[in-house]
Write a protein that holds these residues in place. Structure first.
Motif, PDB file in Angstrom:
ATOM      1  N   ARG A 153       0.829  -1.195   0.000  1.00 48.17           N
ATOM      2  CA  ARG A 153       0.000   0.000   0.000  1.00 48.17           C
ATOM      3  C   ARG A 153       0.868   1.251   0.000  1.00 48.17           C
ATOM      4  NH1 ARG A 153      -5.196  -1.994   1.366  1.00 48.17           N
ATOM      5  NH2 ARG A 153      -6.056   0.095   1.593  1.00 48.17           N
ATOM      6  N   SER A 154       0.487   2.209  -0.836  1.00 42.07           N
ATOM      7  CA  SER A 154       1.147   3.509  -0.904  1.00 42.07           C
ATOM      8  C   SER A 154       0.072   4.573  -1.078  1.00 42.07           C
ATOM      9  CB  SER A 154       2.155   3.542  -2.060  1.00 42.07           C
ATOM     10  OG  SER A 154       3.282   2.730  -1.778  1.00 42.07           O
ATOM     11  N   PHE A 155       0.489   5.813  -1.145  1.00 43.16           N
ATOM     12  CA  PHE A 155      -0.456   6.932  -1.142  1.00 43.16           C
ATOM     13  C   PHE A 155      -0.691   7.522  -2.529  1.00 43.16           C
ATOM     14  CE2 PHE A 155       1.267   7.011   3.192  1.00 43.16           C
ATOM     15  CZ  PHE A 155       0.099   7.100   3.935  1.00 43.16           C
ATOM     16  N   THR A 156      -1.912   7.978  -2.756  1.00 42.27           N
ATOM     17  CA  THR A 156      -2.196   8.950  -3.816  1.00 42.27           C
ATOM     18  C   THR A 156      -2.897  10.119  -3.149  1.00 42.27           C
ATOM     19  OG1 THR A 156      -4.194   7.662  -4.318  1.00 42.27           O
ATOM     20  CG2 THR A 156      -2.349   7.453  -5.840  1.00 42.27           C
ATOM     21  N   THR A 157      -2.345  11.296  -3.310  1.00 40.63           N
ATOM     22  CA  THR A 157      -2.875  12.491  -2.640  1.00 40.63           C
ATOM     23  C   THR A 157      -2.957  13.658  -3.619  1.00 40.63           C
ATOM     24  OG1 THR A 157      -0.613  13.024  -1.914  1.00 40.63           O
ATOM     25  CG2 THR A 157      -2.037  11.847  -0.350  1.00 40.63           C
ATOM     26  N   VAL A 226      -7.415  11.927  -9.908  1.00 35.73           N
ATOM     27  CA  VAL A 226      -7.918  12.969  -9.013  1.00 35.73           C
ATOM     28  C   VAL A 226      -6.961  13.249  -7.854  1.00 35.73           C
ATOM     29  CG1 VAL A 226     -10.371  12.735  -9.570  1.00 35.73           C
ATOM     30  CG2 VAL A 226      -9.347  11.211  -7.861  1.00 35.73           C
ATOM     31  N   ALA A 227      -6.015  12.336  -7.633  1.00 34.33           N
ATOM     32  CA  ALA A 227      -4.988  12.507  -6.592  1.00 34.33           C
ATOM     33  C   ALA A 227      -3.644  12.158  -7.236  1.00 34.33           C
ATOM     34  CB  ALA A 227      -5.276  11.618  -5.392  1.00 34.33           C
ATOM     35  N   PRO A 228      -3.050  13.099  -7.969  1.00 36.49           N
ATOM     36  CA  PRO A 228      -1.951  12.767  -8.875  1.00 36.49           C
ATOM     37  C   PRO A 228      -0.584  12.588  -8.226  1.00 36.49           C
ATOM     38  CG  PRO A 228      -2.462  15.101  -9.034  1.00 36.49           C
ATOM     39  CD  PRO A 228      -3.484  14.505  -8.113  1.00 36.49           C
ATOM     40  N   TYR A 229      -0.473  12.803  -6.906  1.00 41.01           N
ATOM     41  CA  TYR A 229       0.819  12.611  -6.238  1.00 41.01           C
ATOM     42  C   TYR A 229       0.865  11.194  -5.654  1.00 41.01           C
ATOM     43  CZ  TYR A 229       1.526  17.618  -6.717  1.00 41.01           C
ATOM     44  OH  TYR A 229       1.685  18.881  -7.231  1.00 41.01           O
ATOM     45  N   ILE A 230       1.646  10.323  -6.274  1.00 39.38           N
ATOM     46  CA  ILE A 230       1.791   8.937  -5.842  1.00 39.38           C
ATOM     47  C   ILE A 230       3.078   8.830  -5.029  1.00 39.38           C
ATOM     48  CG2 ILE A 230       2.021   6.534  -6.568  1.00 39.38           C
ATOM     49  CD1 ILE A 230       0.603   7.345  -9.188  1.00 39.38           C
ATOM     50  N   THR A 231       2.953   8.496  -3.763  1.00 43.56           N
ATOM     51  CA  THR A 231       4.101   8.430  -2.842  1.00 43.56           C
ATOM     52  C   THR A 231       4.290   6.986  -2.397  1.00 43.56           C
ATOM     53  OG1 THR A 231       3.540  10.661  -2.076  1.00 43.56           O
ATOM     54  CG2 THR A 231       5.125   9.404  -0.765  1.00 43.56           C
TER      55      THR A 231
END
Length: 337
Positions: A153-157, A226-231
């Motif tokens: 699991r990682s983030f989209t923000t 809609v949350a283009p920053y993938i961390t």
């Protein structure tokens, strides 16, 4: 005997006539419903299709697994409830979804348990603690057949997330799982419980600033739009146990149980290789579509979530140290390169 032979003769003639006209005859198969929340282009659907194909093959066509993707029948929690009630026969979802009915399964979402896919596979296939918990599920109406793959699991923000400080004051979508909620709060987020079919619109409307899921899910459900920053924090390993309704399982003969188990395990091997092998390609495709992919220094994230282990001990007691010990033994035996 004459009547029986006459009946067989008529049946043979009907089959021959059907073949002559290009019609393939078949006996009526028992239809079993398979519900999941992934989109048709996702890895869960691909594995489900292989599973259905293998079930038909190994049972000589006596069973047809009919797949309902994209939450057509239910979201993840409702699918598990329907599994218990006999409304669906199969579902595949994260361990935390089953934890509603066996709370200890929440511990499978403890942060940073494993560092590689191979370690995760070893944990879910051979951990004594994991096996013991899965063995408790039949009394809840749930029978685990195999563990499929979702990944880390990682983030989209909607904003950059370079450290826990960037999370402070932001709202993140979570599903109903103590570990995920506590982990997000330890990082600094405010949490909002939301069914996965509502997440895209929730981000789009500003209800939440983002969500966390494996790369495969981020891609298939298009959260990067809609949350283009993938961390890529890879903060939780998130496999997908495949379950059959215990009420359905009990109707199978021993031979059929072996067939369904074999099909499930072959689909699991396919799922694992597909997801692991697709991550880099999926990230590149999302970058081409406008997403920004970053690999942060995970040290501050690891430090931030240290409190979660003690928080978990206060609720789950010795089970926390049992799964932590199994995970550590696996990491020591199979160190990341």
């Amino acid at each position: 005997m004459q009547k029986r032979n006459a009946h067989r003769g008529l049946l043979a003639a009907a089959i021959a006539a059907g073949l002559a006209f290009g019609v393939t005859p078949s006996l009526a198969a028992t239809v079993l419903k398979f519900s999941h929340t992934d989109n048709p282009g996702g890895s869960r659907q691909a594995a489900a299709e292989l599973f259905a194909e293998k079930v038909a093959e190994y049972t000589d066509g006596r069973y047809e697994v009919r797949i309902y993707p994209a939450s057509q029948l239910a979201n993840d929690p409702k699918a598990v409830e329907q599994l218990q009630l006999g409304g669906v026969d199969f579902t595949v979802t994260a361990p935390g979804t089953y934890a509603t009915h066996l709370p200890s399964l929440n511990l499978m979402a403890l942060p940073f348990l494993v560092d590689t896919f191979e370690q995760g596979w070893e944990l879910y296939d051979n951990s004594a603690w994991v096996k013991g918990e899965f063995d408790k599920l039949p009394e809840k109406g749930i029978h685990i057949l195999a563990t499929w793959e979702a990944g880390f699991r990682s983030f989209t923000t909607t904003m950059p997330l370079n450290s826990p400080e960037d999370a402070v004051g932001e709202k993140i979508r979570v599903y109903p799982n103590d570990m995920i909620r506590w982990t997000m709060e330890a990082i600094g987020f405010q949490t909002v419980v939301m069914p996965i079919p509502d997440v895209y619109l929730g981000i789009q409307q500003g209800t939440v600033s983002g969500q966390e899921n494996p790369v495969d899910t981020i891609k298939s459900l298009r959260f990067y739009e809609v949350a283009p920053y993938i961390t890529l924090t890879r903060h939780v390993y998130s496999p997908l146990p495949l379950a059959v309704a215990e009420s359905t399982w009990e109707t199978f003969s021993d031979e059929d149980k072996a067939a369904f188990t074999k099909a499930a395990q072959e689909a699991a091997a396919f799922s694992r290789e597909l997801v692991r092998g697709s991550v880099d390609k999926q990230l590149a495709e999302m970058e081409e579509a406008g997403a920004t992919v970053t690999v942060p220094d995970v040290g501050p994230f690891r430090e931030a979530v240290e409190t979660v282990y003690e928080q978990a001990r206060g609720v789950y007691g010795d089970d926390v140290d049992k799964i932590l010990a199994d995970a550590k033994a696996i990491r020591d035996k199979m160190p990341a390169e």
